[in-house]
Design an enzyme around this catalytic site. Structure first.
Site, PDB file in Angstrom:
ATOM      1  N   GLU A 147      20.843  -3.842 -45.883  1.00  0.00           N
ATOM      2  CA  GLU A 147      21.762  -3.442 -44.818  1.00  0.00           C
ATOM      3  C   GLU A 147      21.984  -4.619 -43.868  1.00  0.00           C
ATOM      4  O   GLU A 147      21.121  -5.489 -43.744  1.00  0.00           O
ATOM      5  CB  GLU A 147      21.153  -2.248 -44.079  1.00  0.00           C
ATOM      6  CG  GLU A 147      21.954  -1.709 -42.927  1.00  0.00           C
ATOM      7  CD  GLU A 147      23.282  -1.086 -43.293  1.00  0.00           C
ATOM      8  OE1 GLU A 147      24.143  -1.815 -43.838  1.00  0.00           O
ATOM      9  OE2 GLU A 147      23.496   0.108 -43.023  1.00  0.00           O
ATOM     10  N   ASP A 148      23.145  -4.636 -43.221  1.00  0.00           N
ATOM     11  CA  ASP A 148      23.419  -5.686 -42.241  1.00  0.00           C
ATOM     12  C   ASP A 148      22.728  -5.402 -40.920  1.00  0.00           C
ATOM     13  O   ASP A 148      22.092  -6.267 -40.337  1.00  0.00           O
ATOM     14  CB  ASP A 148      24.928  -5.890 -42.039  1.00  0.00           C
ATOM     15  CG  ASP A 148      25.678  -4.617 -41.660  1.00  0.00           C
ATOM     16  OD1 ASP A 148      25.071  -3.523 -41.640  1.00  0.00           O
ATOM     17  OD2 ASP A 148      26.893  -4.713 -41.397  1.00  0.00           O
ATOM     18  N   ASP A 201      21.087   0.678 -36.638  1.00  0.00           N
ATOM     19  CA  ASP A 201      21.362   1.066 -35.267  1.00  0.00           C
ATOM     20  C   ASP A 201      20.710   2.440 -35.026  1.00  0.00           C
ATOM     21  O   ASP A 201      19.514   2.525 -34.781  1.00  0.00           O
ATOM     22  CB  ASP A 201      22.885   1.101 -35.084  1.00  0.00           C
ATOM     23  CG  ASP A 201      23.344   1.157 -33.652  1.00  0.00           C
ATOM     24  OD1 ASP A 201      22.509   1.265 -32.755  1.00  0.00           O
ATOM     25  OD2 ASP A 201      24.569   1.118 -33.428  1.00  0.00           O
ATOM     26  N   PHE A 257      26.936  -5.516 -28.587  1.00  0.00           N
ATOM     27  CA  PHE A 257      27.858  -5.376 -29.708  1.00  0.00           C
ATOM     28  C   PHE A 257      27.921  -6.706 -30.457  1.00  0.00           C
ATOM     29  O   PHE A 257      28.501  -7.666 -29.972  1.00  0.00           O
ATOM     30  CB  PHE A 257      29.249  -4.958 -29.223  1.00  0.00           C
ATOM     31  CG  PHE A 257      30.079  -4.378 -30.328  1.00  0.00           C
ATOM     32  CD1 PHE A 257      30.605  -5.197 -31.323  1.00  0.00           C
ATOM     33  CD2 PHE A 257      30.328  -3.021 -30.389  1.00  0.00           C
ATOM     34  CE1 PHE A 257      31.359  -4.669 -32.360  1.00  0.00           C
ATOM     35  CE2 PHE A 257      31.099  -2.488 -31.416  1.00  0.00           C
ATOM     36  CZ  PHE A 257      31.598  -3.307 -32.401  1.00  0.00           C
ATOM     37  N   ARG A 273      33.965 -10.554 -39.600  1.00  0.00           N
ATOM     38  CA  ARG A 273      32.968 -10.608 -40.673  1.00  0.00           C
ATOM     39  C   ARG A 273      32.739 -12.037 -41.170  1.00  0.00           C
ATOM     40  O   ARG A 273      31.662 -12.370 -41.630  1.00  0.00           O
ATOM     41  CB  ARG A 273      33.401  -9.750 -41.864  1.00  0.00           C
ATOM     42  CG  ARG A 273      33.399  -8.271 -41.620  1.00  0.00           C
ATOM     43  CD  ARG A 273      33.683  -7.530 -42.927  1.00  0.00           C
ATOM     44  NE  ARG A 273      34.013  -6.143 -42.728  1.00  0.00           N
ATOM     45  CZ  ARG A 273      33.120  -5.164 -42.576  1.00  0.00           C
ATOM     46  NH1 ARG A 273      31.841  -5.436 -42.567  1.00  0.00           N
ATOM     47  NH2 ARG A 273      33.518  -3.913 -42.427  1.00  0.00           N
TER      48      ARG A 273
END
Length: 179
Positions: free
Chosen positions: A99-100, A103, A152, A165
């Site tokens: 996963e990037d 959260d 963010f 990205r």
């Protein structure tokens, strides 16, 4: 695109070092094991998974899933939608979810249960970024590149409305861009 950032949080070099460190940890944990599948969660994990994979010196295969809990917004809806499922069965295989960023944890909690129901031998989680301050559900993360603050972040696969990205590093997006 660079002008939309407050700061660079994690450099390209730091990311590459983390990929090497995590790959070495995975090799140690899976020494002598077979049937290892890295499952990248599209779209954000692609760059990280590619770097991780280049550094893993053992037999493994890859697959991808596309799931969403965000839609077009900046906050998780809490509801996970499977957009693209796995291409191959994972019965009796050691699965590492790549996963990037983690959260709320809702998506990974859902996928862990989903893979267990598909008879995976084991399920572990590898993430480039971990945001523990935002956790809504308890999940065990086995491999973490970096813990990050509640800001963010974009770049290196992470996006805002599909943009950013392609940044080679992780940056903090200025609030006025997404407010």
């Amino acid at each position: 695109m660079h002008k939309d950032l407050e700061k660079i949080l994690i450099t390209e070099e730091e990311i590459h070092e983390a990929a090497k460190r995590l790959a070495a940890q995975i090799e140690r944990d899976y020494e002598g094991e077979r049937d290892i599948v890295l499952v990248g969660l599209l779209k954000g994990s692609v760059q990280f998974m590619a770097d991780l994979l280049k550094n893993i010196d053992m037999m493994c295969t890859i697959d991808f899933m596309c799931v969403s809990s965000y839609g077009k917004g900046t906050k998780s809806t809490g509801r996970v939608n499977i957009i693209k499922d796995l291409s191959e069965p994972i019965d009796d295989k050691n699965v590492i979810i790549v996963e990037d960023i983690i959260d709320s944890g809702n998506t990974l909690s859902f996928i862990e249960k989903y893979f267990s129901a598909k008879n995976a031998k084991s399920v572990r989680i590898c993430t480039l970024l971990n945001k523990p301050s935002r956790r809504e559900v308890e999940i065990d993360v086995d491999y973490i590149g970096f813990d990050v603050p509640d800001e963010f972040v974009v770049g290196y696969g992470l996006d805002y409305q599909e943009y950013y990205r392609n940044l080679p590093y992780i940056g903090v997006l200025k609030p006025e861009v997404y407010s």
